[in-house]
Design an enzyme around this catalytic site. Structure first.
Site, PDB file in Angstrom:
ATOM      1  N   TYR A 155       0.851  -1.195   0.000  1.00 17.83           N
ATOM      2  CA  TYR A 155       0.000   0.000   0.000  1.00 17.83           C
ATOM      3  C   TYR A 155       0.881   1.237   0.000  1.00 17.83           C
ATOM      4  O   TYR A 155       1.852   1.299   0.745  1.00 17.83           O
ATOM      5  CB  TYR A 155      -0.909   0.027   1.237  1.00 17.83           C
ATOM      6  N   GLU A 157      -0.537   4.837  -0.464  1.00 17.70           N
ATOM      7  CA  GLU A 157      -1.361   6.031  -0.697  1.00 17.70           C
ATOM      8  C   GLU A 157      -0.507   7.287  -0.571  1.00 17.70           C
ATOM      9  O   GLU A 157       0.288   7.405   0.368  1.00 17.70           O
ATOM     10  CB  GLU A 157      -2.516   6.077   0.298  1.00 17.70           C
ATOM     11  N   ASP A 163      -6.017  13.702 -25.463  1.00 22.13           N
ATOM     12  CA  ASP A 163      -6.050  12.311 -25.026  1.00 22.13           C
ATOM     13  C   ASP A 163      -5.364  11.504 -26.124  1.00 22.13           C
ATOM     14  O   ASP A 163      -5.945  11.227 -27.165  1.00 22.13           O
ATOM     15  CB  ASP A 163      -7.517  11.889 -24.847  1.00 22.13           C
ATOM     16  N   THR A 175      -3.364   6.251 -22.206  1.00 27.41           N
ATOM     17  CA  THR A 175      -3.236   4.915 -21.645  1.00 27.41           C
ATOM     18  C   THR A 175      -1.785   4.508 -21.869  1.00 27.41           C
ATOM     19  O   THR A 175      -1.071   5.128 -22.662  1.00 27.41           O
ATOM     20  CB  THR A 175      -4.137   3.897 -22.360  1.00 27.41           C
ATOM     21  N   LYS A 224      -1.691   0.661 -25.162  1.00 29.67           N
ATOM     22  CA  LYS A 224      -2.054   0.509 -26.575  1.00 29.67           C
ATOM     23  C   LYS A 224      -0.765   0.525 -27.408  1.00 29.67           C
ATOM     24  O   LYS A 224       0.066  -0.354 -27.213  1.00 29.67           O
ATOM     25  CB  LYS A 224      -3.083   1.572 -26.941  1.00 29.67           C
ATOM     26  N   ARG A 231      -1.547  -2.285 -18.519  1.00 32.22           N
ATOM     27  CA  ARG A 231      -2.848  -1.637 -18.585  1.00 32.22           C
ATOM     28  C   ARG A 231      -2.897  -0.508 -17.552  1.00 32.22           C
ATOM     29  O   ARG A 231      -2.774  -0.762 -16.355  1.00 32.22           O
ATOM     30  CB  ARG A 231      -3.889  -2.710 -18.251  1.00 32.22           C
TER      31      ARG A 231
HETATM   32  C1  LIG Z   1      -8.710   3.451 -24.751  1.00 33.25           C
HETATM   33  C2  LIG Z   1      -9.018   4.885 -24.583  1.00 33.25           C
HETATM   34  C3  LIG Z   1      -9.311   5.433 -23.319  1.00 33.25           C
HETATM   35  C4  LIG Z   1      -9.616   4.619 -22.090  1.00 33.25           C
HETATM   36  O1  LIG Z   1      -8.743   3.759 -21.617  1.00 33.25           O
HETATM   37  P1  LIG Z   1      -9.139   2.650 -20.529  1.00 33.25           P
HETATM   38  O2  LIG Z   1      -7.812   2.310 -19.949  1.00 33.25           O
HETATM   39  O3  LIG Z   1      -9.814   1.561 -21.255  1.00 33.25           O
HETATM   40  O4  LIG Z   1     -10.024   3.311 -19.512  1.00 33.25           O
HETATM   41  C5  LIG Z   1      -9.470   6.800 -23.215  1.00 33.25           C
HETATM   42  N1  LIG Z   1      -9.351   7.589 -24.301  1.00 33.25           N
HETATM   43  C6  LIG Z   1      -9.103   7.101 -25.519  1.00 33.25           C
HETATM   44  C7  LIG Z   1      -9.004   8.044 -26.679  1.00 33.25           C
HETATM   45  C8  LIG Z   1      -8.944   5.733 -25.712  1.00 33.25           C
HETATM   46  O5  LIG Z   1      -8.749   5.245 -26.945  1.00 33.25           O
END
Ligand SMILES: *Cc1c(COP(=O)(O)O)cnc(C)c1O
Length: 412
Positions: free
Chosen positions: A45, A47, A191, A217, A220, A226
């Site tokens: 933990y 925090e 994003d 993220t 990807k 993840r």
């Molecule tokens: C995949 C994605 C997310 C969210 O990611 P998670 O880890 O699945 O919550 C947010 N924004 C965009 C543009 C994405 O492609």
């Protein structure tokens, strides 16, 4: 019962090995990423933030989080990084809550045009908590029309503009978005969840130079565990964001995942990673060209990144759902996807989204993607012919055998 879980994990490993994986948001992480993520760090933990924890015994996890932060800053060229978001969605939630009040106005890309659920969908917290207005891609070109975005922004005067997408195959001009945001006195959040790996490799304009805040993220194209990250050059915003992540919306950080993020960022700074991302883009272009030659209609007529959207309705008179299912039956995984101005619903759709990041990690080169494109085309044109489909299954198996991922029994 415990054995069942491990036998299912082994089955899943085999499924991954035996599948042509074209889901654009997935990838195969390195053994070092798996090792860090599967480590004893999960017991701890922590925090708070390095040096300011609510628990004792954080000496080593402090060092781990500091390395992760430093790596993220170096990789993307920013002053501040928060590496604790459990996911891309929580990263976005934290930024909205740090920068906005409830019911403030956000301008973002419509889901059908390629935006993400957390960019204001009525089904997501973002659509519920904020006043959302959308921009769409141009009906003719399938691309963002920046003049149109500017027009909407000037009329609506949003508090925040969101750029970035989940299924947009073209370069995004973040400098242009910054200019638009400036003209209406809005914040700009980018994003970059899908393209973070391309950005890290210098193959896409880096949004950190323009946006007030960048979220992503890590799993990807970036090929890490993840999870999510938040980047900014503003000390003031960084402080607000840190407080919003913890204690605002999260509790203890996932230190094992943070360690895996540190590994992923370090991997992303190597020459190998840059070659990998170059190959990802080359492979996407080839796959797109083959499909076009086979008569398929691609949204925006091409790709600049790792993915493309195929309009299967126009191309072979199938729904996205039907195309996804028939492809899955021969061992090809992809996802049905809404296309711009799609008249159907998200459960049916008129398109499929194809990405090249996963297969490129396995070692697929241009000639392999020519074969993948031909298999997809033959499958969608002959979806009723069992003999042809059986033959395609063999061709899928041959490709999968040529490029092993993790060896038998290996699951981290
Ligand atoms: C995949 C994605 C997310 C969210 O990611 P998670 O880890 O699945 O919550 C947010 N924004 C965009 C543009 C994405 O492609």
């Amino acid at each position: 019962m415990i054995d069942d879980i491990f036998s299912l994990i082994e089955k899943e490993r085999k499924r991954q090995q035996d599948t042509i994986e074209l889901i654009a948001s997935e990838n195969f992480v390195s053994k070092n990423v798996l090792k860090a993520q599967g480590s004893i760090l999960t017991n701890k933990y922590a925090e708070g933030y390095p040096g300011k924890r609510y628990y004792g015994g954080c000496k080593f996890v402090d060092e781990i989080e500091e390395i992760a932060i430093e790596n993220a800053k170096k990789l993307f060229g920013v002053k501040y990084a928060n590496v604790q978001p459990h996911s891309g969605s929580s990263a976005n939630m934290a930024v909205y809550r740090a920068l906005l009040k409830k019911k403030d106005k956000i301008l973002a890309m419509d889901l059908n045009s390629g935006g993400h659920l957390t960019h204001g969908s009525a089904l997501s917290f973002s659509g519920e908590d904020y006043n959302i207005v959308f921009y769409n891609v141009d009906k003719e070109t399938g691309q963002i029309n920046y003049d149109e975005v500017r027009k909407i922004a000037l009329k609506e005067k949003p508090r925040l503009i969101v750029a970035g997408a989940s299924s947009y195959s073209r370069k995004i001009d973040f400098a242009e978005f910054k200019d638009i945001a400036k003209s209406c006195n809005s914040y700009l959040m980018v994003d970059m969840a899908h393209i973070a790996g391309l950005v890290a490799a210098g193959l896409h304009q880096n949004p950190c130079r323009y946006a007030d805040v960048v979220t992503s993220t890590t799993h990807k194209t970036l090929r890490g565990p993840r999870g999510g990250i938040i980047l900014t050059n503003s000390e003031e915003l960084a402080k607000k964001i840190d407080k919003t992540i913890f204690p605002g919306i999260q509790g203890g950080p996932l230190v094992h995942v943070i360690a895996a993020k540190a590994v992923c960022f370090a991997e992303a700074m190597t020459h190998n990673f840059i070659s990998y991302q170059k190959q990802v883009i080359k492979n996407a272009k080839i796959l797109c060209d083959v499909l076009k030659m086979e008569g398929f209609k691609i949204v925006s007529n091409g790709t600049d990144n790792h993915l493309m959207l195929v309009d299967v309705k126009k191309s072979v008179n199938m729904t996205g759902k039907e195309a996804e299912n028939i492809l899955e039956s021969i061992g090809i995984a992809c996802n049905k996807n809404m296309i711009p101005y799609d008249p159907t619903t998200p459960f049916i759709t008129s398109g499929i989204r194809l990405g090249t990041a996963s297969l490129t990690t396995r070692g697929f080169k241009e000639n392999d993607f020519v074969e993948v494109g031909k298999i997809i085309s033959t499958c969608l044109h002959n979806s009723d012919d069992k003999r042809i489909l059986d033959d395609l299954k063999t061709r899928v198996n041959n490709l999968c055998r040529k490029y092993p991922i993790y060896e038998e029994g290996y699951n981290g």
